[in-house]
Design a protein around this motif. Structure first.
Motif, PDB file in Angstrom:
ATOM      1  N   ASN A 123      -0.843  -5.435  10.805  1.00 50.75           N
ATOM      2  CA  ASN A 123      -1.819  -4.365  10.979  1.00 50.75           C
ATOM      3  C   ASN A 123      -2.520  -3.999   9.682  1.00 50.75           C
ATOM      4  O   ASN A 123      -1.897  -3.937   8.623  1.00 50.75           O
ATOM      5  N   ALA A 124      -3.793  -3.716   9.812  1.00 55.01           N
ATOM      6  CA  ALA A 124      -4.481  -3.051   8.710  1.00 55.01           C
ATOM      7  C   ALA A 124      -3.979  -1.622   8.630  1.00 55.01           C
ATOM      8  O   ALA A 124      -3.630  -1.015   9.641  1.00 55.01           O
ATOM      9  N   ASP A 125      -3.924  -1.092   7.437  1.00 55.32           N
ATOM     10  CA  ASP A 125      -3.521   0.297   7.258  1.00 55.32           C
ATOM     11  C   ASP A 125      -4.679   1.196   7.714  1.00 55.32           C
ATOM     12  O   ASP A 125      -5.815   0.993   7.302  1.00 55.32           O
ATOM     13  N   PRO A 126      -4.401   2.178   8.575  1.00 55.68           N
ATOM     14  CA  PRO A 126      -5.500   3.039   9.044  1.00 55.68           C
ATOM     15  C   PRO A 126      -6.244   3.736   7.904  1.00 55.68           C
ATOM     16  O   PRO A 126      -7.417   4.075   8.050  1.00 55.68           O
ATOM     17  N   ALA A 127      -5.559   3.931   6.774  1.00 56.35           N
ATOM     18  CA  ALA A 127      -6.207   4.606   5.658  1.00 56.35           C
ATOM     19  C   ALA A 127      -7.173   3.684   4.921  1.00 56.35           C
ATOM     20  O   ALA A 127      -8.013   4.155   4.144  1.00 56.35           O
ATOM     21  N   PHE A 128      -7.055   2.379   5.146  1.00 53.44           N
ATOM     22  CA  PHE A 128      -7.854   1.441   4.362  1.00 53.44           C
ATOM     23  C   PHE A 128      -8.689   0.494   5.224  1.00 53.44           C
ATOM     24  O   PHE A 128      -9.840   0.229   4.919  1.00 53.44           O
TER      25      PHE A 128
ATOM     26  N   LEU B 167       0.822  -1.208   0.000  1.00 51.11           N
ATOM     27  CA  LEU B 167       0.000   0.000   0.000  1.00 51.11           C
ATOM     28  C   LEU B 167       0.860   1.263   0.000  1.00 51.11           C
ATOM     29  O   LEU B 167       0.334   2.372  -0.026  1.00 51.11           O
ATOM     30  N   TRP B 168       2.191   1.079   0.039  1.00 53.42           N
ATOM     31  CA  TRP B 168       3.119   2.217   0.042  1.00 53.42           C
ATOM     32  C   TRP B 168       3.967   2.303  -1.216  1.00 53.42           C
ATOM     33  O   TRP B 168       4.542   3.342  -1.507  1.00 53.42           O
ATOM     34  N   ILE B 169       4.078   1.185  -1.951  1.00 49.82           N
ATOM     35  CA  ILE B 169       4.951   1.143  -3.128  1.00 49.82           C
ATOM     36  C   ILE B 169       4.144   1.543  -4.365  1.00 49.82           C
ATOM     37  O   ILE B 169       3.073   0.982  -4.619  1.00 49.82           O
ATOM     38  N   TYR B 170       4.666   2.491  -5.126  1.00 48.77           N
ATOM     39  CA  TYR B 170       4.015   2.883  -6.373  1.00 48.77           C
ATOM     40  C   TYR B 170       3.830   1.656  -7.260  1.00 48.77           C
ATOM     41  O   TYR B 170       4.767   0.872  -7.448  1.00 48.77           O
ATOM     42  N   PRO B 171       2.648   1.479  -7.823  1.00 47.36           N
ATOM     43  CA  PRO B 171       2.466   0.362  -8.767  1.00 47.36           C
ATOM     44  C   PRO B 171       3.314   0.589 -10.019  1.00 47.36           C
ATOM     45  O   PRO B 171       3.707   1.723 -10.322  1.00 47.36           O
ATOM     46  N   PHE B 172       3.562  -0.490 -10.717  1.00 43.84           N
ATOM     47  CA  PHE B 172       4.162  -0.348 -12.039  1.00 43.84           C
ATOM     48  C   PHE B 172       3.245   0.511 -12.911  1.00 43.84           C
ATOM     49  O   PHE B 172       2.042   0.601 -12.677  1.00 43.84           O
TER      50      PHE B 172
ATOM     51  N   ALA C  11      -7.088  -4.027  -2.844  1.00 48.87           N
ATOM     52  CA  ALA C  11      -7.138  -4.180  -1.390  1.00 48.87           C
ATOM     53  C   ALA C  11      -8.584  -4.394  -0.994  1.00 48.87           C
ATOM     54  O   ALA C  11      -9.502  -3.932  -1.675  1.00 48.87           O
ATOM     55  N   GLY C  12      -8.789  -5.092   0.107  1.00 42.88           N
ATOM     56  CA  GLY C  12     -10.163  -5.327   0.529  1.00 42.88           C
ATOM     57  C   GLY C  12     -10.235  -5.924   1.908  1.00 42.88           C
ATOM     58  O   GLY C  12      -9.225  -6.151   2.587  1.00 42.88           O
ATOM     59  N   LEU C  13     -11.464  -6.143   2.321  1.00 41.64           N
ATOM     60  CA  LEU C  13     -11.738  -6.732   3.626  1.00 41.64           C
ATOM     61  C   LEU C  13     -12.653  -7.927   3.417  1.00 41.64           C
ATOM     62  O   LEU C  13     -13.725  -7.804   2.819  1.00 41.64           O
ATOM     63  N   VAL C  14     -12.215  -9.089   3.905  1.00 42.36           N
ATOM     64  CA  VAL C  14     -12.990 -10.319   3.774  1.00 42.36           C
ATOM     65  C   VAL C  14     -13.646 -10.627   5.113  1.00 42.36           C
ATOM     66  O   VAL C  14     -12.960 -10.743   6.139  1.00 42.36           O
ATOM     67  N   THR C  15     -14.954 -10.746   5.098  1.00 40.45           N
ATOM     68  CA  THR C  15     -15.706 -11.048   6.320  1.00 40.45           C
ATOM     69  C   THR C  15     -16.687 -12.180   6.042  1.00 40.45           C
ATOM     70  O   THR C  15     -17.016 -12.467   4.889  1.00 40.45           O
ATOM     71  N   ASP C  16     -17.143 -12.810   7.113  1.00 40.39           N
ATOM     72  CA  ASP C  16     -18.170 -13.837   6.953  1.00 40.39           C
ATOM     73  C   ASP C  16     -19.545 -13.174   6.901  1.00 40.39           C
ATOM     74  O   ASP C  16     -19.662 -11.941   6.916  1.00 40.39           O
ATOM     75  N   ALA C  17     -20.578 -14.015   6.847  1.00 37.15           N
ATOM     76  CA  ALA C  17     -21.925 -13.480   6.670  1.00 37.15           C
ATOM     77  C   ALA C  17     -22.344 -12.598   7.838  1.00 37.15           C
ATOM     78  O   ALA C  17     -23.236 -11.749   7.704  1.00 37.15           O
ATOM     79  N   SER C  18     -21.706 -12.794   8.997  1.00 41.91           N
ATOM     80  CA  SER C  18     -22.037 -11.987  10.172  1.00 41.91           C
ATOM     81  C   SER C  18     -21.158 -10.751  10.302  1.00 41.91           C
ATOM     82  O   SER C  18     -21.295  -9.987  11.264  1.00 41.91           O
TER      83      SER C  18
END
Ligand SMILES: [Zn+2]
Length: 368
Positions: free
Chosen positions: A317-322, A269-274, A281-288
């Motif tokens: 750690n999750a990034d506070p920005a994301f 999340l800090w390195i410039y993409p090519f 980036a995302g957050l994976v959660t269950d149905a609850s």
């Protein structure tokens, strides 16, 4: 969801190299049969290498729908009928050696409106390995991963390169540590990173904290404590000092306290993409809504297929920005199907567009 067995399988190794790794012990989601788009609704297909931006053009007879992964009727967003190729969307050379390249020309559809532009990225770092070396993140042991339960939760990322490969400063700053960690502890134990360099950069995190990059397992350290370093300066060479299996660069981002093994963030999340690549980036959660650890996501376009793994423990750690629990960097701008399967049953599937030069976010809530 598949959860990988962590107990009893942990190695003490901080890092490992992909070229010594046998295939995952875990069972990755099986490929589902790919539904071929109905011919009547097929999207325009073109050879990207020869595609010329012609805003008024429409699909011609020579652009034939391919039998590779194409958009199914259930996928959204649906392609529009206006064919407006953009010169910024030409797909470049793939940077990884672990992609599965399918045959046939890529299928291309116009990108939708750009919700990813709302994301406030903080790309501030360049690659610590020069072009010509392996300057992309090893996908078998990403940040927060365990390489299938065989290794400790990873607090950094690997750039797997031969011994002696030059290591470059990822950004301008001041060297705050140069040498071994025999008497200054940076890892869970002394003598963990071997020869390492830590640089404090001139910028701060979005929360106003100091930002450090750490370069571990070096063969040689070529800078001194207190030295000012410009971005791209060679600071040492790749090795396998400390607890490492084979030569590679272990690269970390730390925010706040340079000595705190628990202060890392995901470097992707800090390195410039090519150029013309983006980051997922995302957050994976269950149905609850509970956050899922070490879930496996399949991410594929017409050209490549990769896997992402959610963070396996709470020492990263999750990034506070994301607020993410997984990332997948260096994806060529394109449509991708993101899916999670469990014993062949699809628990999540969504098609998204990865935009170039920025992070694209996805919420992944699994079906019960
Ligand atoms: Zn590592």
């Amino acid at each position: 969801m598949k959860f990988l067995c962590l107990a009893g399988l942990m190695s003490l190794a901080a890092c490992q190299t992909s070229n010594r790794v046998t295939p995952f012990a875990v069972t990755l989601p099986a490929d589902e049969p790919v539904k071929v788009a109905q011919q009547g609704t097929a999207v325009p297909t073109a050879d990207m290498s020869t595609l010329t931006p012609t805003p008024t053009s429409t699909p011609t007879q020579t652009r034939t729908p391919t039998a590779t992964l194409t958009v199914t009727p259930s996928r959204t967003p649906t392609p529009t009928t206006t064919f407006t190729p953009s010169p910024t969307l030409v797909i470049g050379t793939l940077p990884t050696n672990d992609s599965t390249v399918t045959e046939g020309p890529p299928t291309w559809t116009p990108p939708p409106a750009n919700p990813a532009a709302e994301i406030d990225d903080h790309y501030r770092l360049y690659r610590p390995i020069a072009d010509g070396g392996v300057n992309w993140v090893d996908r078998t042991y990403p940040y927060g991963g365990t390489s299938g339960g065989r290794l400790q939760v990873h607090h950094g990322v690997e750039f797997v390169n031969p011994r002696g490969t030059p290591i470059l400063a990822a950004a301008t700053g001041t060297v705050v540590h140069a040498g071994t960690d025999a008497s200054s502890q940076f890892g869970p134990t002394l003598n963990y990173y071997g020869n390492l360099v830590v640089i404090q950069h001139d910028f701060q995190s979005p929360e106003g904290q100091p930002v450090f990059t750490l370069y571990g397992h070096m063969d040689r350290v070529e800078v001194e404590n207190g030295q000012r370093i410009e971005r791209g300066t060679q600071i040492g060479k790749v090795g396998d000092s400390g607890i490492a299996q084979g030569p590679h660069l272990h690269f970390e981002v730390r925010v706040g306290n340079q000595f705190d093994f628990g202060a890392t963030r995901n470097p992707e999340l800090w390195i410039y993409p090519f150029f013309k690549f983006g980051t997922l980036a995302g957050l994976v959660t269950d149905a609850s809504g509970n956050i899922l650890r070490e879930a496996t996501l399949q991410v594929r376009s017409t050209d490549i297929q990769r896997y992402a793994f959610t963070y396996a423990g709470d020492t990263v750690n999750a990034d506070p920005a994301f607020g993410e629990n997984f990332t997948l960097g260096d994806l060529p701008a394109n449509y991708y199907e993101v899916s999670v399967t469990d014993n062949g049953r699809v628990r999540f599937r969504e098609t998204i567009y990865i935009y170039p030069d920025q992070t694209t976010w996805i919420d992944v809530q699994l079906k019960p």
